[in-house]
Design an enzyme around this catalytic site. Structure first.
Site, PDB file in Angstrom:
ATOM      1  N   TYR A 138      40.840  -3.147  43.390  1.00  0.00           N
ATOM      2  CA  TYR A 138      39.988  -3.710  44.449  1.00  0.00           C
ATOM      3  C   TYR A 138      39.562  -2.655  45.465  1.00  0.00           C
ATOM      4  O   TYR A 138      38.784  -2.948  46.369  1.00  0.00           O
ATOM      5  CB  TYR A 138      40.705  -4.851  45.179  1.00  0.00           C
ATOM      6  CG  TYR A 138      40.787  -6.075  44.327  1.00  0.00           C
ATOM      7  CD1 TYR A 138      41.680  -6.119  43.264  1.00  0.00           C
ATOM      8  CD2 TYR A 138      39.968  -7.164  44.554  1.00  0.00           C
ATOM      9  CE1 TYR A 138      41.747  -7.226  42.451  1.00  0.00           C
ATOM     10  CE2 TYR A 138      40.031  -8.272  43.738  1.00  0.00           C
ATOM     11  CZ  TYR A 138      40.921  -8.302  42.691  1.00  0.00           C
ATOM     12  OH  TYR A 138      40.984  -9.393  41.877  1.00  0.00           O
ATOM     13  N   LYS A 208      52.980  -4.670  36.045  1.00  0.00           N
ATOM     14  CA  LYS A 208      52.657  -4.342  34.654  1.00  0.00           C
ATOM     15  C   LYS A 208      53.101  -2.892  34.403  1.00  0.00           C
ATOM     16  O   LYS A 208      52.381  -2.066  33.840  1.00  0.00           O
ATOM     17  CB  LYS A 208      51.138  -4.540  34.474  1.00  0.00           C
ATOM     18  CG  LYS A 208      50.632  -4.522  33.079  1.00  0.00           C
ATOM     19  CD  LYS A 208      51.029  -5.732  32.255  1.00  0.00           C
ATOM     20  CE  LYS A 208      50.593  -5.497  30.817  1.00  0.00           C
ATOM     21  NZ  LYS A 208      51.467  -6.032  29.806  1.00  0.00           N
ATOM     22  N   ASP A 273      52.401 -10.329  32.232  1.00  0.00           N
ATOM     23  CA  ASP A 273      51.999 -11.237  31.145  1.00  0.00           C
ATOM     24  C   ASP A 273      53.108 -12.237  30.853  1.00  0.00           C
ATOM     25  O   ASP A 273      52.864 -13.433  30.658  1.00  0.00           O
ATOM     26  CB  ASP A 273      51.576 -10.472  29.880  1.00  0.00           C
ATOM     27  CG  ASP A 273      52.497  -9.317  29.547  1.00  0.00           C
ATOM     28  OD1 ASP A 273      53.104  -8.758  30.471  1.00  0.00           O
ATOM     29  OD2 ASP A 273      52.632  -8.978  28.363  1.00  0.00           O
ATOM     30  N   ASP A 297      45.732 -11.907  41.748  1.00  0.00           N
ATOM     31  CA  ASP A 297      44.505 -12.685  41.598  1.00  0.00           C
ATOM     32  C   ASP A 297      44.665 -13.685  40.446  1.00  0.00           C
ATOM     33  O   ASP A 297      44.436 -14.892  40.597  1.00  0.00           O
ATOM     34  CB  ASP A 297      43.354 -11.704  41.305  1.00  0.00           C
ATOM     35  CG  ASP A 297      41.993 -12.327  41.527  1.00  0.00           C
ATOM     36  OD1 ASP A 297      41.943 -13.496  41.949  1.00  0.00           O
ATOM     37  OD2 ASP A 297      40.983 -11.653  41.284  1.00  0.00           O
TER      38      ASP A 297
END
Ligand code: NAD
Length: 411
Positions: A138, A208, A273, A297
């Protein structure tokens, strides 16, 4: 904002359904404040402009006075804004967050009985997400394919850093993902402070880091290190792993059991995930989540869907160090339903509830929450939910009036 009894609160009405949900929100909040404090406290609302209304009246999408007012009064509330296309802004919301360095996007997600949900047991979902709000992809450092910048960046990467892994260099666009130690630490601190204040027993870092070892992995490492150093009230799985490596698994288990018995907050981490399946399979296991911007998000919207969608999910963007905060609806301007009286004001209304809590006006916030709970339990709903349940609907205004009547009846 200096006056705590009669504070000036700047508001941005918003575009599309913004004016409808703002009018509904304002009158419900005023009724709750009046019911809770009689004439001792009240909000002095100050309209500030952004979005289409600002553009039509001033020729700019985000006038300087708007930013100045939020800087001055610290706490503001806003409806959704249209993202201008080709005007040099990525998004007005992202600009506001970056200009005011609102580093924590806070999204509480809970179920209200009666709301249609795709889950069998939606009431098991009750958690608060702390999404880092200023870094990650972002940051807007992105270059289009074929551009001079991409050519320069590619030759730097190849010549200076021996990068050979860009699969199709001639047609690649490139983006940069900055994640910092400071940015990660202040976000994780916000989540821990909240967990302590709300007497929660678990905080989960979502990342992640298995793939992006230095950015997402850095977030996890810096987060754990910071908590181990600054939060004696917490016990991290990072610390557990250290004990088991230095000593034995039995010792680590013992330390974990002791921490639990002492009422410490257990801090663990989950890969993003996996987390998306965890929240569907075992939502009851999670209470407070701290995560990077892009993960946050996806996770926020997935969780919102579990409890009835963005129409009922509130949010706030906060800088806990400066005290600047913008409370806002999490959905967009819903141009498809604007002006029809179909808009659900709950997202903005529950954001206003977060604002009341932030200001310590708990009596008023509880009144609004209770009124919403009762309305939804009694099948008093706006178009979005009513059509799913095939029941009669209330317009946005009727829904607000129902809440006000319920607040006044409780007095
Ligand atoms: P949206 O959230 O406006 O709408 C998605 C769907 O949800 C639509 O069908 C809409 O009718 C429905 N919906 C949204 N809010 C609702 C509510 N309160 N009650 C009932 N139904 C509701 O998303 P979009 O269509 O992708 O975006 C429209 C515009 O909003 C775009 O310009 C986008 O950039 C902007 N946007 C702004 C924000 C913000 O200001 N925070 C957030 C997202 C999108």
């Amino acid at each position: 904002m200096t006056n705590t009894v009669n504070p000036i609160i700047p508001y941005i009405e918003g575009d599309g359904i913004g004016p409808e949900i703002w009018q509904a929100t304002k009158k419900v909040i005023d009724a709750a404040v009046s019911s809770a404090y009689k004439n001792e406290k009240k909000f002095d609302w100050l309209e500030i402009l952004a979005g289409e209304k600002a553009f039509n009246q001033t020729g700019t999408w985000l006038p300087n006075e708007t930013l100045e007012a939020i800087k001055k009064y610290k706490v503001a509330i806003k409806g959704p804004l249209t993202t201008p296309i080709g005007e040099g802004f990525r998004s007005l919301n992202v600009t506001l967050r970056q200009e005011l360095d609102l580093y924590a996007c806070v999204r509480p997600v809970r179920y209200f009985e009666g709301v249609p949900s795709p889950l069998k047991e939606p009431e098991k979902t009750d958690m608060t997400i702390f999404r880092e709000n200023t870094e990650d992809v972002y940051a807007g450092i992105e270059f289009s394919n074929g551009s001079q910048e991409v050519k320069q960046l590619l030759s730097f990467l190849t010549d200076q850093l021996s990068v050979t892994k860009v699969r199709f260099p001639a047609t690649s666009a490139l983006g940069i993902k900055p994640i910092s130690k400071e940015g990660s630490e202040r976000l994780v601190a916000a989540a821990l402070d909240y967990a302590i204040e709300q007497e929660k027993t678990r905080v989960t870092l979502v990342h992640k880091g298995n793939i992006m070892k230095f950015t997402e992995g850095g977030f996890k490492k810096w987060g754990y290190d910071y908590i181990d150093k600054h939060y004696p009230q917490a016990f991290t799985i990072h610390h557990y792993n250290q004990i088991s490596e230095e000593s034995t698994v039995e010792k680590a288990d013992e330390a974990l059991a002791e921490a639990r018995a002492a009422g410490k907050i257990i801090v663990d981490d989950v890969i993003a995930d996996n987390f998306l399946q965890q929240i569907l399979l075992y939502p009851e296991k999670y209470q407070v989540v701290a995560t990077t911007n892009l993960n946050g998000d996806y996770i926020s919207d997935a969780l919102a869907a579990q409890v009835g969608g963005i129409g009922i999910s509130p949010g706030a963007n906060i800088n806990y160090k400066t005290g600047h905060a913008i409370f806002e609806a999490t959905h967009g301007t819903a141009p498809d339903i604007a002006g029809k009286g179909w808009a659900n004001p709950c997202s903005l209304l529950l954001s206003a509830v977060m604002m009341l809590d932030h200001l310590g006006w708990f009596e008023a916030s509880q009144k609004v929450t209770k009124a919403i709970e009762q309305a939804l339990q009694n099948n008093q709903m706006t178009h979005d939910f009513a059509q799913m349940l095939d029941i009669e609907e209330l317009s946005t205004t009727e829904f607000a009036d129902y809440l006000i009547a319920s607040i006044q009846n409780e007095q």
